[in-house]
Design a protein around this motif. Structure first.
Motif, short mmCIF file in Angstrom:
data_model
loop_
_atom_site.label_atom_id
_atom_site.label_comp_id
_atom_site.label_asym_id
_atom_site.label_seq_id
_atom_site.Cartn_x
_atom_site.Cartn_y
_atom_site.Cartn_z
N GLN A 2 52.49 25.67 -4.87
CA GLN A 2 51.92 24.52 -4.18
C GLN A 2 51.82 23.31 -5.11
O GLN A 2 52.12 22.20 -4.71
CB GLN A 2 50.53 24.88 -3.62
CG GLN A 2 49.95 23.82 -2.72
CD GLN A 2 50.66 23.74 -1.38
OE1 GLN A 2 51.37 24.65 -0.97
NE2 GLN A 2 50.47 22.64 -0.69
N SER A 3 51.41 23.53 -6.37
CA SER A 3 51.29 22.41 -7.30
C SER A 3 52.66 21.83 -7.65
O SER A 3 52.80 20.61 -7.80
CB SER A 3 50.53 22.83 -8.56
OG SER A 3 51.20 23.88 -9.20
N ILE A 7 53.71 17.92 -7.02
CA ILE A 7 54.25 17.10 -8.12
C ILE A 7 55.64 16.59 -7.78
O ILE A 7 55.94 15.40 -7.94
CB ILE A 7 54.25 17.89 -9.44
CG1 ILE A 7 52.81 18.14 -9.90
CG2 ILE A 7 55.04 17.16 -10.52
CD1 ILE A 7 52.68 19.15 -11.01
#
Length: 134
Positions: A2-3, A7
């Motif tokens: 998810q990160s 990003i």
């Protein structure tokens, strides 16, 4: 994951906004200042393309439905835009820096390169928007 998605999406949007926005501005101003923006535009385009490929792998890998086909069309338009900016725009800048030929002809070629790139990036943006609802 998810990160990484957040990003990649953030970098994709930011670099794309700079690339397209500067291309639209240079198209409108006849390429004035284009010599100073070519390298930053190439950098932004590179980030946009790399993060776009990352997003494709994270979100669309393994399928090639209608949405992916529209996105692929937009990606092709973006690749064509950067090719025009590097080949035609870069050539015009080299011509103006070397003093070879008429400066106004070089400026005109630079303006045409940005007008073509801006049109192609408009197609890219429309494809990104349309793909969501395809």
């Amino acid at each position: 994951m998810q990160s990484i998605l957040i990003i990649a999406l953030s970098l994709h949007v930011l670099s794309s906004v700079f690339w397209a926005g500067s291309s639209f501005t240079l198209a409108r101003t006849g390429g004035l200042g284009g010599e100073k923006l070519l390298v930053p535009q190439i950098g932004a385009a590179t980030v946009a393309i790399v993060t776009g490929a990352t997003l494709w792998q994270l979100v669309h890998e393994g399928s090639f439905g209608r949405s992916e086909q529209i996105l692929a069309g937009g990606a092709i338009a973006a690749l064509a835009a950067i090719a025009v900016q590097i080949i035609v725009g870069g050539g015009a800048i080299r011509q103006m820096r070397n003093g070879a030929g008429d400066q106004s002809a070089g400026r005109s070629r630079l303006a045409v390169a940005h007008r073509i790139a801006a049109t192609l990036l408009t197609i890219t943006a429309l494809c990104m928007g349309a793909a969501r609802y395809a």
